[in-house]
Design a protein around this motif. Structure first.
Motif, PDB file in Angstrom:
ATOM      1  N   UNK A 159      -7.326  -6.524  -2.605  1.00 25.83           N
ATOM      2  CA  UNK A 159      -6.975  -7.557  -1.638  1.00 25.83           C
ATOM      3  C   UNK A 159      -7.613  -7.243  -0.305  1.00 25.83           C
ATOM      4  N   UNK A 160      -7.980  -8.281   0.431  1.00 25.16           N
ATOM      5  CA  UNK A 160      -8.664  -8.092   1.712  1.00 25.16           C
ATOM      6  C   UNK A 160      -7.841  -7.267   2.682  1.00 25.16           C
ATOM      7  N   UNK A 161      -6.578  -7.621   2.853  1.00 22.50           N
ATOM      8  CA  UNK A 161      -5.732  -6.898   3.794  1.00 22.50           C
ATOM      9  C   UNK A 161      -5.382  -5.507   3.270  1.00 22.50           C
ATOM     10  N   UNK A 162      -5.050  -5.424   1.981  1.00 19.06           N
ATOM     11  CA  UNK A 162      -4.676  -4.145   1.402  1.00 19.06           C
ATOM     12  C   UNK A 162      -5.815  -3.134   1.488  1.00 19.06           C
ATOM     13  N   UNK A 163      -7.054  -3.611   1.407  1.00 21.24           N
ATOM     14  CA  UNK A 163      -8.201  -2.706   1.457  1.00 21.24           C
ATOM     15  C   UNK A 163      -8.405  -2.110   2.836  1.00 21.24           C
ATOM     16  N   UNK A 164      -7.913  -2.781   3.885  1.00 24.03           N
ATOM     17  CA  UNK A 164      -8.181  -2.348   5.253  1.00 24.03           C
ATOM     18  C   UNK A 164      -6.965  -1.799   5.976  1.00 24.03           C
ATOM     19  N   UNK A 165      -5.781  -1.946   5.369  1.00 24.32           N
ATOM     20  CA  UNK A 165      -4.565  -1.607   6.090  1.00 24.32           C
ATOM     21  C   UNK A 165      -4.466  -0.109   6.393  1.00 24.32           C
ATOM     22  N   UNK A 166      -5.092   0.726   5.576  1.00 24.05           N
ATOM     23  CA  UNK A 166      -5.009   2.171   5.808  1.00 24.05           C
ATOM     24  C   UNK A 166      -5.973   2.639   6.890  1.00 24.05           C
ATOM     25  N   UNK A 167      -6.969   1.822   7.224  1.00 29.61           N
ATOM     26  CA  UNK A 167      -8.030   2.247   8.139  1.00 29.61           C
ATOM     27  C   UNK A 167      -7.966   1.583   9.507  1.00 29.61           C
ATOM     28  N   UNK A 177      -5.636  -5.367  12.680  1.00 29.38           N
ATOM     29  CA  UNK A 177      -5.810  -6.080  11.418  1.00 29.38           C
ATOM     30  C   UNK A 177      -5.178  -7.464  11.489  1.00 29.38           C
ATOM     31  N   UNK A 178      -4.055  -7.579  12.182  1.00 27.19           N
ATOM     32  CA  UNK A 178      -3.442  -8.900  12.365  1.00 27.19           C
ATOM     33  C   UNK A 178      -4.403  -9.842  13.084  1.00 27.19           C
ATOM     34  N   UNK A 179      -5.044  -9.358  14.135  1.00 30.50           N
ATOM     35  CA  UNK A 179      -5.977 -10.198  14.883  1.00 30.50           C
ATOM     36  C   UNK A 179      -7.174 -10.566  14.020  1.00 30.50           C
ATOM     37  N   UNK A 180      -7.670  -9.625  13.237  1.00 33.84           N
ATOM     38  CA  UNK A 180      -8.806  -9.911  12.356  1.00 33.84           C
ATOM     39  C   UNK A 180      -8.449 -10.982  11.329  1.00 33.84           C
ATOM     40  N   UNK A 181      -7.253 -10.884  10.749  1.00 37.15           N
ATOM     41  CA  UNK A 181      -6.822 -11.868   9.762  1.00 37.15           C
ATOM     42  C   UNK A 181      -6.568 -13.220  10.418  1.00 37.15           C
ATOM     43  N   UNK A 182      -5.989 -13.201  11.613  1.00 36.80           N
ATOM     44  CA  UNK A 182      -5.741 -14.460  12.309  1.00 36.80           C
ATOM     45  C   UNK A 182      -7.060 -15.187  12.573  1.00 36.80           C
ATOM     46  N   UNK A 183      -8.065 -14.453  12.997  1.00 36.92           N
ATOM     47  CA  UNK A 183      -9.370 -15.063  13.249  1.00 36.92           C
ATOM     48  C   UNK A 183      -9.992 -15.587  11.957  1.00 36.92           C
ATOM     49  N   UNK A 184      -9.813 -14.835  10.859  1.00 38.89           N
ATOM     50  CA  UNK A 184     -10.357 -15.280   9.570  1.00 38.89           C
ATOM     51  C   UNK A 184      -9.708 -16.586   9.128  1.00 38.89           C
ATOM     52  N   UNK A 226       0.827  -1.204   0.000  1.00 41.51           N
ATOM     53  CA  UNK A 226       0.000   0.000   0.000  1.00 41.51           C
ATOM     54  C   UNK A 226       0.862   1.256   0.000  1.00 41.51           C
ATOM     55  N   UNK A 227       1.968   1.231   0.747  1.00 43.90           N
ATOM     56  CA  UNK A 227       2.854   2.384   0.793  1.00 43.90           C
ATOM     57  C   UNK A 227       3.533   2.591  -0.554  1.00 43.90           C
ATOM     58  N   UNK A 228       3.945   1.499  -1.205  1.00 41.49           N
ATOM     59  CA  UNK A 228       4.548   1.616  -2.527  1.00 41.49           C
ATOM     60  C   UNK A 228       3.572   2.244  -3.508  1.00 41.49           C
ATOM     61  N   UNK A 229       2.335   1.776  -3.512  1.00 38.49           N
ATOM     62  CA  UNK A 229       1.338   2.318  -4.445  1.00 38.49           C
ATOM     63  C   UNK A 229       1.102   3.800  -4.172  1.00 38.49           C
ATOM     64  N   UNK A 230       1.055   4.180  -2.910  1.00 37.36           N
ATOM     65  CA  UNK A 230       0.852   5.594  -2.566  1.00 37.36           C
ATOM     66  C   UNK A 230       2.012   6.451  -3.080  1.00 37.36           C
ATOM     67  N   UNK A 231       3.235   6.014  -2.827  1.00 43.40           N
ATOM     68  CA  UNK A 231       4.400   6.770  -3.260  1.00 43.40           C
ATOM     69  C   UNK A 231       4.532   6.781  -4.783  1.00 43.40           C
ATOM     70  N   UNK A 254      -3.862 -11.266  -3.710  1.00 44.42           N
ATOM     71  CA  UNK A 254      -4.112  -9.870  -4.054  1.00 44.42           C
ATOM     72  C   UNK A 254      -3.738  -9.586  -5.507  1.00 44.42           C
ATOM     73  N   UNK A 255      -4.181  -8.427  -5.988  1.00 45.33           N
ATOM     74  CA  UNK A 255      -3.925  -8.046  -7.373  1.00 45.33           C
ATOM     75  C   UNK A 255      -3.614  -6.550  -7.430  1.00 45.33           C
ATOM     76  N   UNK A 256      -2.834  -6.162  -8.429  1.00 48.39           N
ATOM     77  CA  UNK A 256      -2.557  -4.754  -8.724  1.00 48.39           C
ATOM     78  C   UNK A 256      -3.444  -4.349  -9.891  1.00 48.39           C
ATOM     79  N   UNK A 257      -4.285  -3.351  -9.669  1.00 44.79           N
ATOM     80  CA  UNK A 257      -5.197  -2.870 -10.705  1.00 44.79           C
ATOM     81  C   UNK A 257      -4.635  -1.586 -11.297  1.00 44.79           C
ATOM     82  N   UNK A 258      -4.566  -1.546 -12.616  1.00 46.51           N
ATOM     83  CA  UNK A 258      -3.995  -0.394 -13.319  1.00 46.51           C
ATOM     84  C   UNK A 258      -5.016   0.133 -14.321  1.00 46.51           C
TER      85      UNK A 258
END
Length: 383
Positions: free
Chosen positions: A237-245, A251-258, A209-214, A279-283
């Protein structure tokens, strides 16, 4: 050689090969700036780029097995040695499998200034290498795995720790998949593995996510009406969609439970179905507001070139020295206007960049500025 942006050019000053592809032995002096490798198809031009790509972690620009790289009829192993110069002064890096025929990536050894490196990642302390090959022309229409690999190599160039995270995640996921295949009910073992997957998986998503932002900021610097259009970038991607929020620990705990709740589903599928490995990169072609996969072949190539040069700028800014670019058969796929624009961008980057082609005339505008080398049957000479 210093760039106008204050970054110093990192460059290969001498490249030595032993039993690498079609090169039994080669010692090649190289100059700063552009290097043009011209010759017939099959002469060994791409092999030289591949050798340089092995001065970075991974399987090189062809993703070949080590056994495929060793020269047929040779010793069974291969060696690549480079003398470098840059802001760090001078450095020598050697890598290969000399005396160790075949094997996997772990069989490749790396020596830096005469000392054994703990891992190939240490080469990133000295140089960053970015490449563009004809095989990447299908990036936007091919499988998501190709775009993930492209994305992760871009992340690795600005965040050397990313490769280790990815390896740790893959190792943990393989262990979980084995437990699923064995129908194991060992909750403690599952929990330990899934905790590790959650920690590394969220770190991978955050780095992407940081790479895409930069990178989006660098893409915005491309001329709006230029030959290489701006691209819109997004992560699917599930994680990429939530990592900023979310806080990383949440998020680690949410993914571990999933993962824990998805064991029965994953066991039926025979593999882990959720995580950064999906995950996928959309262009998008920003001026046309159109997905890249629906653009023409020429538009897709222009988008890809725009992404690569923007990433090179970003890498130079973060690393403090310009990356080395490997551009295989780049000129043949661009018209005269786009070739001139690309050469101007690369000159402004002030990096060492290697280009291959069967027609030297495609690079005539670089006469007097580039080092022209003729490649033929395992030999290289000044043109």
């Amino acid at each position: 050689m210093s760039s106008s942006g204050g970054r110093e050019q990192t460059r290969v000053e001498r490249l030595k090969l032993t039993d690498f592809r079609n090169y039994a032995s080669l010692s090649l002096a190289l100059r700063p700036g552009p290097v043009v490798l011209a010759g017939e198809n099959g002469a060994g031009k791409t092999n030289l780029l591949e050798a340089i790509s092995f001065l970075s972690p991974g399987r090189g620009l062809r993703r070949a097995t080590l056994a495929e790289i060793a020269r047929q009829g040779g010793s069974g192993g291969f060696a690549v040695h480079a003398e470098l110069a840059g802001p760090f002064g001078e450095c020598e890096i050697g890598t290969g499998t000399a005396g160790q025929p075949g094997g996997d990536e772990a069989a490749r050894k790396v020596r830096i200034n005469g000392a054994n490196a703990r891992s190939a990642d240490e080469m990133l302390d000295w140089m960053r290498i970015i490449w563009l090959t004809p095989a990447m022309d299908a990036l936007f229409t091919g499988p998501a795995a190709d775009r993930r690999r492209f994305l992760d190599r871009m992340v690795l160039a600005i965040d050397p720790a990313h490769g280790r995270r990815a390896l740790d995640f893959e190792k943990a996921m393989r262990a979980r998949n084995r437990l699923l295949a064995e129908s194991s009910s060992d909750d403690r073992w599952f929990s330990a593995i899934e905790t590790q997957m959650a920690e590394t998986g969220v770190a991978i998503a955050a780095a992407r996510a940081e790479l895409v932002r930069l990178l989006a900021g660098m893409v915005a610097l491309l001329p709006g009406d230029g030959p290489f259009p701006r691209s819109g970038l997004a992560l699917d991607g599930t994680l990429e969609a939530r990592v900023a929020d979310m806080a990383a620990v949440d998020l680690e705990e949410e993914y571990r439970q999933a993962l824990a709740q998805g064991r029965y589903r994953d066991r039926a599928a025979g593999r882990t179905l959720e995580g950064p490995h999906r995950s996928d990169l959309l262009v998008r072609h920003a001026p046309k507001d159109q997905p890249a996969e629906l653009c023409s072949t020429g538009e897709q190539k222009a988008l890809l070139v725009g992404l690569v040069v923007s990433h090179a700028r970003l890498t130079g800014d973060i690393a403090g020295s310009t990356p080395i670019l490997l551009l295989d058969e780049i000129a043949a796929h661009l018209d005269a206007g786009r070739r001139a624009a690309l050469f101007a961008i690369l000159d402004a980057l002030d990096c060492q960049y290697f280009m291959t082609g069967t027609e030297p005339a495609l690079f005539d505008s670089l006469a007097g500025r580039a080092q022209f080398l003729t490649v033929s049957g395992g030999t290289v000479r000044e043109a």
